[in-house]
Design a protein around this motif. Structure first.
Motif, short mmCIF file in Angstrom:
data_model
loop_
_atom_site.label_atom_id
_atom_site.label_comp_id
_atom_site.label_asym_id
_atom_site.label_seq_id
_atom_site.Cartn_x
_atom_site.Cartn_y
_atom_site.Cartn_z
N THR A 163 0.86 -1.19 0.00
CA THR A 163 0.00 0.00 0.00
C THR A 163 0.90 1.24 0.00
O THR A 163 2.13 1.14 -0.03
CB THR A 163 -0.90 0.04 1.26
N SER A 164 0.29 2.39 0.07
CA SER A 164 1.06 3.65 0.18
C SER A 164 1.40 3.98 1.63
O SER A 164 2.09 4.97 1.89
CB SER A 164 0.28 4.80 -0.46
N LEU A 165 0.92 3.18 2.59
CA LEU A 165 1.17 3.43 4.00
C LEU A 165 2.58 2.96 4.36
O LEU A 165 2.97 1.84 4.05
CB LEU A 165 0.14 2.71 4.87
N LYS A 166 3.33 3.81 5.04
CA LYS A 166 4.70 3.47 5.43
C LYS A 166 4.68 2.72 6.75
O LYS A 166 3.95 3.08 7.68
CB LYS A 166 5.55 4.72 5.59
N TYR A 167 5.54 1.71 6.86
CA TYR A 167 5.69 0.95 8.10
C TYR A 167 6.57 1.72 9.08
O TYR A 167 6.35 1.69 10.28
CB TYR A 167 6.28 -0.43 7.79
#
Length: 184
Positions: A163-167
């Motif tokens: 996804t575009s969400l950063k860890y």
């Protein structure tokens, strides 16, 4: 029609207070049974002491198969600032905030799903100060009980990478994830 519904779900999540939210096909959720081994190591002290934690939450293979019974997931994220990388109290408070927001979002969205849906949070359930399991009683609040992503074998870092969400969101931050699995 799916796109409109998906956009609505993500907007509700962001209005609830999440830093980010994104829909992904459930087939892209990365599962790995090794997370159960991490639970069994009992670093958090909840193994065998909470209904929503292993081994009581269920067989890892059955739980991973359950994830596969859904078509989509709404991956939700909070990013919180810490005083420094050793700010354990800040991490605990950020986890509590994430869990509170996850339950709030679940309460808002549950009616949207005509069929079965599943909400998974961060770490152990943590809703009650002391899980009823420790007193040999049934769950006191099953409508608020929540298992973790890891208890279901979800590899959060590899799933977030799809996804575009950063860890990882930079120095002196802590990032927590949850997911609402549903059929669309």
């Amino acid at each position: 029609m799916e796109g409109v519904i998906f956009e609505k779900l993500a907007k509700v999540a962001e209005k609830t207070g999440f830093s980010g939210a994104e829909i992904l096909p459930a087939a892209e959720i990365v599962l790995d049974r090794c997370f159960r081994d991490a639970c069994a190591a009992n670093r958090c002290g909840a193994y065998g002491k909470c209904y929503m934690c292993p081994p009581d939450v269920g067989d890892i293979d059955a739980l991973m198969a359950e994830v596969g019974n859904y078509t989509h997931g709404l991956l939700i994220q909070t990013v919180s600032t810490l005083e420094d990388s050793y700010d354990f109290e800040g991490m605990v408070e950020a986890r509590k905030k994430h869990s509170r927001l996850t339950r709030e979002l679940w309460k808002k969205l549950r009616p949207e799903f005509e069929g079965k849906a599943l909400c998974l949070g961060v770490g152990g359930c943590g809703y009650c100060k002391k899980c009823a399991k420790q007193d040999g009683e049934p769950c006191r609040s099953p409508e608020n009980a929540m298992a973790s992503l890891e208890a279901y074998g979800v590899n959060v870092s590899l799933t977030a990478a799809k996804t575009s969400l950063k860890y990882v969101n930079g120095q002196n931050t802590v990032t927590y994830f949850g997911i609402i699995l549903f059929n669309a």
